[in-house]
Design an enzyme around this catalytic site. Structure first.
Site, PDB file in Angstrom:
ATOM      1  N   ASP A   1      48.508  27.281  33.041  1.00  0.00           N
ATOM      2  CA  ASP A   1      49.027  28.460  32.505  1.00  0.00           C
ATOM      3  C   ASP A   1      50.561  28.321  31.562  1.00  0.00           C
ATOM      4  O   ASP A   1      51.285  27.472  32.140  1.00  0.00           O
ATOM      5  CB  ASP A   1      49.489  29.571  33.487  1.00  0.00           C
ATOM      6  CG  ASP A   1      48.158  29.955  34.329  1.00  0.00           C
ATOM      7  OD1 ASP A   1      47.032  29.671  33.688  1.00  0.00           O
ATOM      8  OD2 ASP A   1      48.245  30.619  35.401  1.00  0.00           O
TER       9      ASP A   1
ATOM     10  N   ASP B   1      40.065  40.471  35.600  1.00  0.00           N
ATOM     11  CA  ASP B   1      41.072  40.433  36.454  1.00  0.00           C
ATOM     12  C   ASP B   1      41.135  41.822  37.152  1.00  0.00           C
ATOM     13  O   ASP B   1      41.305  42.599  36.640  1.00  0.00           O
ATOM     14  CB  ASP B   1      42.525  40.005  35.756  1.00  0.00           C
ATOM     15  CG  ASP B   1      42.189  38.992  35.004  1.00  0.00           C
ATOM     16  OD1 ASP B   1      41.516  37.939  35.406  1.00  0.00           O
ATOM     17  OD2 ASP B   1      42.692  38.821  33.799  1.00  0.00           O
TER      18      ASP B   1
END
Length: 350
Positions: A8, A129
């Site tokens: 990330d 998500d």
């Protein structure tokens, strides 16, 4: 099951968040490229990258470092975060990235997903998500009223082949993945499901493998040392534990149907070994009750059955196997074994 080590990116640096909270960002490696090379050296074949700044801003802020990384390593790279239009999709896929992940754009612009899938096929994935079962967007800053399973079915209908599912409450916590929600989404759609969020140890990888996940994304567990990437890859490559299907009997029925039109072709039986061989080879293997031995359908006749889908019933003691059938399924030469008709089955006399 494919293991996807994750990077990330925030402010050009490799970081990890806790439950999607940007204020918890902590740097986990010297650089994005060095982290990627370390995963490559450990044997990874895929790399999962997320532009956190891009996800929040709706643009590809860390695009240059992502493309540089994709062209530095031999791993296939999938990328998400800030991808909102076809130009951005094209810019990644034409410059070394293997697959792009649409998140917020998939919920707000389903036509973009449709257009992208039509043009790029399985190089397009959708990230779902969820927070409390509802789809979150804009870098997890907003939560919609859309149920994650309904959204997954919508994406399947559009033609999406790969879904990355993350339970936000688990992400970055090392508390284990949400197995219940992952099993539910895996059973709800035919898409390949990649599990994300909370994976902490080898045991979690085993659980996901045994739920027949297509892949598992591992981030904080690798950086913290609670999970060894080489061990995770080895577990993911092994055959799932199938004993739960044979808790009642050593043999279970397998109904075989055609992928072309859904016609039932035959009924046979599998034991744990033949089921494992079917999963490993991608072609049907059964257990012959008369000969008391394993047999590979079509091995002698050439009428092979290539498996496209396997489902199990509510009691996990019967399988429904969908296949691409070569030639006849029945030893009589008939396409289906079910050609005999029972007439006057109402019992009424004429």
């Amino acid at each position: 099951m494919i293991i996807f080590p994750a990077i990330d990116i925030k402010d050009g640096r490799p970081v990890r968040l806790v439950k999607g909270d940007y204020s918890t960002a902590s740097q986990v490696a010297e650089s994005v490229v060095s982290a990627a090379k370390g995963f490559e050296a450990a044997g990874a074949h895929w790399l999962h990258m997320v532009d956190l700044d891009g996800a929040k801003a709706g643009s590809t802020i860390n695009r240059d470092i992502i493309i540089e990384t994709a062209n530095t390593v031999s791993m296939k790279v999938e990328v998400g975060g800030g991808i909102r239009d076809m130009d951005t999709i094209r810019g990644y896929l034409d410059n070394g990235v293997e697959r792009v992940i649409l998140g917020s754009a998939a919920l707000k612009q389903p036509e973009l997903v449709r257009e992208a899938v039509k043009l790029y096929g399985d190089r397009i994935a959708v990230g779902i998500d969820a927070r409390d079962g509802k789809v979150a967007t804009e870098g997890w800053l907003d939560t919609s009223s859309v149920d994650y399973l309904d959204f997954a079915r919508m994406m399947e209908e559009i033609g999406v082949k790969t879904i990355i599912f993350t339970d936000i409450s688990k992400d970055g916590t090392l508390q284990g993945p949400n197995l219940q929600q992952l099993e539910a989404i895996n059973n709800a759609v035919s898409c390949d499901i990649i599990a994300s969020g909370g994976i902490s140890c080898a045991g979690d990888i085993e659980h996901l493998r045994d739920l027949f996940m297509y892949g598992a994304i591992c981030g904080k567990s690798l950086y913290s040392g609670s999970l060894d990437l080489g061990e995770a890859i080895a577990i993911g490559s092994s055959t799932p534990v199938l004993s739960r299907f044979f808790a009642k009997a050593e043999l279970i029925p397998a109904i075989v149907r055609s992928a072309d039109d859904g016609e039932v072709l035959m009924l046979a039986y599998m034991n744990e070994e033949s089921f494992g061989l079917t999963l490993k080879t991608g072609f049907t293997w059964f257990y012959s009750r008369s000969r008391q031995e394993l047999w590979n359908k079509g091995a002698t006749s050439g009428h092979l059955q290539k498996v496209t889908d396997i489902r199990y019933d509510c009691d996990a003691d019967t399988l429904l196997v969908t296949v691409e059938q070569t030639g006849a399924a029945c030893h009589t030469g008939s396409r289906s074994c079910f050609f005999g008709r029972v007439k006057n089955y109402t019992g009424e006399s004429k």
